[in-house]
Design an enzyme around this catalytic site. Structure first.
Site, mmCIF file in Angstrom:
data_model
loop_
_atom_site.group_PDB
_atom_site.id
_atom_site.type_symbol
_atom_site.label_atom_id
_atom_site.label_comp_id
_atom_site.label_asym_id
_atom_site.label_seq_id
_atom_site.Cartn_x
_atom_site.Cartn_y
_atom_site.Cartn_z
ATOM 1 N N HIS A 1 9.728 -23.413 10.998
ATOM 2 C CA HIS A 1 8.614 -24.202 11.717
ATOM 3 C C HIS A 1 7.261 -24.214 10.896
ATOM 4 O O HIS A 1 6.478 -24.867 11.153
ATOM 5 C CB HIS A 1 8.510 -23.651 13.131
ATOM 6 C CG HIS A 1 9.651 -24.180 14.122
ATOM 7 N ND1 HIS A 1 9.752 -23.990 15.331
ATOM 8 C CD2 HIS A 1 10.924 -24.755 13.843
ATOM 9 C CE1 HIS A 1 10.554 -24.393 15.746
ATOM 10 N NE2 HIS A 1 11.466 -24.847 15.014
ATOM 11 N N HIS B 1 6.855 -30.414 12.486
ATOM 12 C CA HIS B 1 6.071 -29.154 11.892
ATOM 13 C C HIS B 1 5.218 -29.580 10.559
ATOM 14 O O HIS B 1 4.220 -28.757 10.512
ATOM 15 C CB HIS B 1 7.170 -28.215 11.476
ATOM 16 C CG HIS B 1 8.225 -28.012 12.650
ATOM 17 N ND1 HIS B 1 7.758 -27.301 13.719
ATOM 18 C CD2 HIS B 1 9.294 -28.086 12.886
ATOM 19 C CE1 HIS B 1 8.813 -27.279 14.692
ATOM 20 N NE2 HIS B 1 9.776 -27.844 14.088
ATOM 21 N N CYS C 1 2.990 -3.212 4.329
ATOM 22 C CA CYS C 1 2.096 -2.127 4.665
ATOM 23 C C CYS C 1 2.727 -1.739 5.999
ATOM 24 O O CYS C 1 3.856 -2.047 6.395
ATOM 25 C CB CYS C 1 0.772 -2.765 5.058
ATOM 26 S SG CYS C 1 0.634 -3.589 6.223
ATOM 27 N N THR D 1 2.460 -1.645 9.161
ATOM 28 C CA THR D 1 2.655 -2.392 10.160
ATOM 29 C C THR D 1 3.057 -3.971 9.519
ATOM 30 O O THR D 1 3.608 -4.875 10.419
ATOM 31 C CB THR D 1 1.538 -2.664 11.421
ATOM 32 O OG1 THR D 1 0.479 -3.047 10.549
ATOM 33 C CG2 THR D 1 1.483 -1.336 12.124
ATOM 34 N N ASP E 1 0.717 -1.126 -0.005
ATOM 35 C CA ASP E 1 0.002 -0.023 0.174
ATOM 36 C C ASP E 1 0.710 1.185 0.087
ATOM 37 O O ASP E 1 2.149 1.076 -0.298
ATOM 38 C CB ASP E 1 -1.026 0.085 1.121
ATOM 39 C CG ASP E 1 -0.326 0.048 2.452
ATOM 40 O OD1 ASP E 1 0.886 0.346 2.569
ATOM 41 O OD2 ASP E 1 -1.324 0.130 3.340
HETATM 42 C C1 RB5 Z 1 -2.034 2.577 6.401
HETATM 43 O O1 RB5 Z 1 -2.318 4.138 7.075
HETATM 44 C C2 RB5 Z 1 -1.806 1.572 7.424
HETATM 45 O O2 RB5 Z 1 -3.196 1.270 8.231
HETATM 46 C C3 RB5 Z 1 -1.545 0.208 6.717
HETATM 47 O O3 RB5 Z 1 -0.628 0.523 6.064
HETATM 48 C C4 RB5 Z 1 -1.099 -0.817 7.474
HETATM 49 O O4 RB5 Z 1 -0.333 -0.641 8.520
HETATM 50 C C5 RB5 Z 1 -2.470 -1.766 8.203
HETATM 51 O O5 RB5 Z 1 -2.344 -2.570 8.655
#
Ligand code: RB5
Length: 162
Positions: free
Chosen positions: A98, A133, A65, A67, A8
């Site tokens: 694993h 596993h 993304c 996180t 993203d």
């Molecule tokens: C976008 O702002 C953010 O929410 C996305 O990149 C991601 O971290 C979602 O899990």
């Protein structure tokens, strides 16, 4: 390997470096976007890359993304997909040895890009240990057969949306 890559807007700035990194390591990259800095919804792009794995067009996928969490949630909604968010080398190693993960989600915000490059390298080069596993992954696959309407991952969901 054929690696599908999706991102993203949070991954936009490093996505091309990651593509170059994958290519220089000898992999073929299937670019599933997004290819601009505008805010987008990560499921729209993650779905493309994960579907490429489910349908056998890609061997693995790498999802970017903010996180890594949102992309990993999307990926794990698909049958046969084992996705992990890895923010350290130990997680990357274990996610292969694993869990035999076939999708890696990387965190793009508040992390050193060099760590992500190392995580990616470890994840790409570490084998699955198999053995006990394998049995555990078979139990996960059994859960999919019980809980997913479309455990073989064919295109019914796509055609329904037309
Ligand atoms: C976008 O702002 C953010 O929410 C996305 O990149 C991601 O971290 C979602 O899990």
């Amino acid at each position: 390997m054929r690696i599908a890559l999706a991102s993203d807007h949070a991954g936009y700035e490093v996505r091309n470096q990651i593509i170059d990194f994958l290519k220089s390591a000898g992999h073929e990259v299937i670019d599933c976007g997004s290819q601009h800095l505008d805010s987008v919804d990560y499921p729209d792009y993650g779905i493309r890359a994960v579907r490429a794995v489910v349908e056998g067009e890609a061997d693995r996928a790498v999802l970017l993304c903010g996180t890594g969490i949102g992309m990993s949630i999307v990926a794990n909604k698909f049958p046969g997909i084992r996705c992990a968010v890895c923010t350290d080398l130990y997680a990357a190693d274990q996610a292969r040895r694993h869990n035999d993960t076939n999708v890696l989600a990387l965190r793009m915000r508040n992390i050193d890009p060099l760590i992500n490059a190392q995580i990616l390298h470890v994840w790409l080069t570490t084998p699955f240990n198999g053995g006990r596993h394998e049995r555990r992954n078979e139990k996960i696959a059994h859960l999919e057969s019980l809980n997913f309407k479309n455990p073989k991952g064919d295109k019914r969901e796509k055609s329904k949306r037309r």
